[in-house]
Design a protein around this motif. Structure first.
Motif: not given
Length: 121
Positions: A1-26
């Motif tokens: 069973q493949v799992q996808l794990v996301e990270s990088g979310g959060g609370l930011v103010q308008a105009g800011a930046s975020l980078r999300l990551s996703c890694a598959a277990s397989e």
């Protein structure tokens, strides 16, 4: 069973930046494409961006120019979503998706658990 794990979310103010990551277990899987979707409260899940195994990218119109999807060439089956100039309407749970088509034509879709992105005004 493949799992996808996301990270990088959060609370930011308008105009800011975020980078999300996703890694598959397989890492042995050769996904045809990996991408991101999002779902805001009370709304349907919507397409954000996708990147194919050949590197072709596609974006929802409202994200073009602000969001960039990319792959990690050193880590197979890892993708990123760089989000710039975030707006309160970008607030949603962001889900990673991976699609696989077998040589026999069978389609498989995999989803992560989601990561919350909240943008305050």
């Amino acid at each position: 069973q493949v799992q996808l794990v996301e990270s990088g979310g959060g609370l930011v103010q308008a105009g800011a930046s975020l980078r999300l990551s996703c890694a598959a277990s397989e890492v042995s899987f050769n996904f045809n494409a990996m991408g991101w979707y999002r779902q805001a409260p009370g709304k349907q899940r919507e397409f954000v961006a996708t990147i194919s195994s050949t590197g072709r990218t596609d974006y929802a119109d409202s994200m073009k120019g602000r969001f960039t999807i990319s792959r990690d060439n050193a880590k197979k089956n890892t993708v990123y979503l760089q989000m710039n100039s975030l707006k309160p309407e970008d607030t949603a749970v962001y889900y990673c998706n991976a699609g696989l088509v077998t040589p026999f034509g069978q389609n498989y879709d995999y989803w992560g658990q989601g990561t919350q992105v909240t943008v305050s005004a």
